[in-house]
Design an enzyme around this catalytic site. Structure first.
Site, PDB file in Angstrom:
ATOM      1  N   ASP A   1      69.184 -19.900-105.516  1.00 32.77           N
ATOM      2  CA  ASP A   1      69.400 -18.772-104.626  1.00 32.77           C
ATOM      3  C   ASP A   1      70.906 -18.539-104.467  1.00 32.77           C
ATOM      4  O   ASP A   1      71.677 -19.497-104.325  1.00 32.77           O
ATOM      5  CB  ASP A   1      68.759 -19.096-103.273  1.00 32.77           C
ATOM      6  CG  ASP A   1      68.814 -17.935-102.312  1.00 32.77           C
ATOM      7  OD1 ASP A   1      68.179 -16.912-102.602  1.00 32.77           O
ATOM      8  OD2 ASP A   1      69.496 -18.058-101.266  1.00 32.77           O
TER       9      ASP A   1
ATOM     10  N   GLU B   1      70.506 -16.402-109.013  1.00 31.87           N
ATOM     11  CA  GLU B   1      71.034 -15.096-108.635  1.00 31.87           C
ATOM     12  C   GLU B   1      72.542 -15.131-108.840  1.00 31.87           C
ATOM     13  O   GLU B   1      73.226 -15.890-108.155  1.00 31.87           O
ATOM     14  CB  GLU B   1      70.749 -14.801-107.163  1.00 31.87           C
ATOM     15  CG  GLU B   1      69.291 -14.584-106.830  1.00 31.87           C
ATOM     16  CD  GLU B   1      69.120 -14.225-105.353  1.00 31.87           C
ATOM     17  OE1 GLU B   1      68.546 -13.168-105.070  1.00 31.87           O
ATOM     18  OE2 GLU B   1      69.544 -15.000-104.488  1.00 31.87           O
TER      19      GLU B   1
END
Ligand code: CA
Length: 653
Positions: A336, A365
């Site tokens: 993340d 990400e």
């Protein structure tokens, strides 16, 4: 250097902090004694508190810990403490009293809500058959097909056919069916053909109260408490701390048996609490980046950002992924807000996992919620992906080139016939690599290719974030009929699954699940987030189409070349006479494919378009939202080929 001098000195101090060889050995149980250890280099005293049970009022036995040269505080506590609970308290120079209790930073088993650690041996948590559990075979990252799911989304619907609603164990149930007698659960995933599930945060997170299992509560779980323990609300009970561990392993084992690998969504970039997080309670000032004015840096948008560049946190992350890969047989990690971490840490993670098994996936990400407090050039951002070989990044260029920008749900793009998005979609089709036929100046977010290899790009049009694709289509094409919506959906997934990147689908999209238009459903009730399984029948066309795309990809290695030079050699975009048309050909026995040529055409115009192809007879693999690899759809002659409005077409010669 002038203002906030003391803070600069804190920032320099941590370089001097001793880092132990191991952070993951805070509790080692044996029947004769239990060894406790906590890393707190700046403490002047530290203790472990041992409790008979997990009750708040339980009177502890307090044992003073001894400081070691590596910055840890340790004690060997004689006796058999099996089944007891524990936590640590430390006191720093200048503290008037001991800081709050913490279960430590690397606790592996916890009681309800993760407040206390639990004394036992990890081997007690192994389900039957665990020793023979193996990762399903996988040759290349290019062969992956990722399905992202949240445990509650997947199994809370009463028509899901799964008994263990919202639990890890739902993914162990075999041969379940929907109320329409269609395969559900694990059987559905096998039928669909995905190779990996990517589970939303399943480590112990803070926003769901585990002590109230009968109260419906929902959260995505991007609020980490204890990084190295499974979340309790997905277990059948938290009264037995081994249950969540055992059931998690049962889930992994069942997926492996079904031929499906498991990717864990990991959120090392921030924590749920800051001042009272285990990281800050044991080593204050070390684990988080701070602004010059003493406030917490907040690149996560969640109140803090961690400091992966500091040796102990880098080591923590590496030991943590090792723990999940070895103890839980996890097959991949999705980082993340990876852009908050530094490149060196991510490359070290890749290296550590390579030592266990080089087919373990690492992706993330390639962005942050706002600017992290660290040197841009050293951050694991998408634009730096080329500095992180073997690590994949979400490709938002094609995602938004297809559906529209993430800032505005009403904005459409290629799918609804907005011209000017063709190059962004093409960027995604080649997997974010350099390709001579892409005009990068016209790509939405990246004016240069950022991937060295196509498998460094995750190809997708929807995930848990933002509107799911069915909602987005409704929002951007409000007048579209149901059939048109299905058609736009199929076109979007055609781009995703024929891309040279790693294809990724959000759970339920294959039956065009909606979230009633909710953009950010992170804490929306089950009524918004649950996959309505009856839609598998209602949207059979969509399901069959996605399943067909997965079969197509598996049968034709041309769609998963996995190598940038091969893509440049074999994939050529074809001239098109119209806007909103993309056509490309993969030829020359690409990837050893027996088909000499594969042609994919996307036409998002509301009219039929003609495409000039070589004058020969092609087998139609996909047309008008139908896929059939056996040739039953028919053939078409080259010269001018007619591509119907708002559809994709796939041909083989
Ligand atoms: Ca929890």
């Amino acid at each position: 250097m002038l203002a906030g001098l003391s803070l600069s000195s804190v920032a320099q101090d941590y370089q001097q902090w001793p880092v132990p060889a191991q952070l993951d050995n805070e509790m080692c149980y044996s029947p004769k004694s239990t060894h406790f250890s906590v890393w707190s280099p700046m403490a002047k005293s530290a203790s472990v508190y041992i409790y008979k049970n997990d009750e708040a009022g339980c009177k502890p036995k307090v044992v003073k810990l001894r400081k070691m040269s590596d910055g840890t505080w340790q004690a060997d506590v004689k006796g058999n403490w099996h089944g007891y609970y524990y936590d640590f308290r430390v006191m720093l120079q200048g503290d008037k009293e001991e800081r709050l209790h913490s279960p430590g930073i690397f606790v592996k088993m916890v009681g309800t809500n993760g407040k206390r650690g639990y004394v036992a041996d990890m081997s007690e948590t192994n389900p039957e058959g665990w020793e023979s559990d193996k990762r399903p075979p996988m040759k290349s990252f290019a062969d992956m097909i990722v399905y992202e799911l949240h445990h509650r989304d997947f199994s809370m619907d009463t028509e899901s056919g799964m008994k263990n609603s919202g639990k890890f164990l739902a993914l162990t149930e075999e041969n379940t069916v929907t109320s329409d007698s269609l395969a559900s659960g694990l059987s559905h995933l096998k039928e669909l053909g995905v190779t990996h599930i990517q589970i939303l945060p399943s480590y112990d997170y803070g926003s769901v109260d585990e002590s109230k299992p009968d109260v419906p509560q929902y959260n995505w779980g991007y609020d980490p408490m204890n990084y190295n323990v499974p979340e309790g609300s997905y277990a059948t009970t938290t009264a037995d701390p081994t249950a969540r561990v055992r059931e998690f392993k049962q889930m992994v084992m069942a997926c492996h048996k079904a031929g499906i690998r498991v990717i864990l969504d990991v959120v090392y970039n921030h924590t749920y609490n800051t001042t009272n997080s285990p990281l800050e309670l044991t080593a204050p000032g070390y684990f988080y980046r701070k602004n010059a004015d003493g406030t917490w840096a907040n690149g996560s948008g969640c109140g803090n950002e961690t400091a992966s560049e500091r040796p102990a946190y880098r080591q923590f992350i590496i030991e943590s992924v090792r723990h999940w890969a070895e103890e839980y047989h996890i097959d991949g990690f999705r980082f993340d807000l990876m852009g908050i971490h530094d490149i060196e840490t991510m490359n070290e993670v890749r290296k550590a996992l390579d030592e266990i098994d080089p087919t373990i996936y690492v992706g993330g990400e390639g962005w942050a919620a706002s600017s992290p407090l660290y040197d841009d050039a050293k951050l694991a951002m998408k634009s730096n992906a080329y500095l992180m070989p073997g690590i994949s990044v979400f490709g938002d260029e094609m995602r938004d080139g297809l559906r529209g920008g993430w800032q505005n749900d009403a904005e459409g793009a290629f799918l609804v016939g907005e011209p000017g998005n063709e190059e962004s979609v093409k960027f995604g089709i080649v997997g974010a690599i350099e390709h001579p036929q892409i005009d990068y100046s016209k790509v939405n977010y990246s004016k240069v290719p950022w991937a060295l290899q196509p498998t460094q790009m995750i190809s997708y049009v929807s995930c848990h974030d933002d509107m799911c694709i069915a909602d987005r289509i409704k929002s951007t094409a409000p007048k579209a009929s149901r059939d048109e919506q299905i058609s736009l959906f199929c076109m979007a997934q055609t781009a995703v699954f024929t891309s040279q990147g790693i294809p990724f689908i959000f759970a339920g999209d294959e039956m065009m699940r909606n979230k009633k238009g909710v953009h950010n459903s992170f804490e929306s009730p089950d009524s918004i987030n649950t996959i309505p399984w009856h839609q598998k029948k209602e949207y059979k066309v969509a399901f069959d189409y996605v399943r067909g795309l997965i079969q197509l990809r598996k049968e034709h290695p041309a769609f998963r070349l996995g190598n940038a030079d091969e893509v440049r050699k074999h994939l050529a975009f074809l001239p098109v006479g119209e806007k909103n048309v993309i056509a490309y050909k993969i030829s020359g026995h690409a990837g050893g494919d027996s088909a000499e040529e594969l042609i994919v055409v996307l036409n998002s115009n509301k009219k039929t378009v003609e495409l000039e192809l070589d004058n020969k007879e092609y087998t139609i693999l996909a047309m008008e939202n139908r896929i059939d690899l056996s040739g039953k759809i028919g053939t078409c002659l080259g010269g001018k080929v007619r591509v119907p409005a708002q559809t994709a077409m796939i041909l083989k010669f």
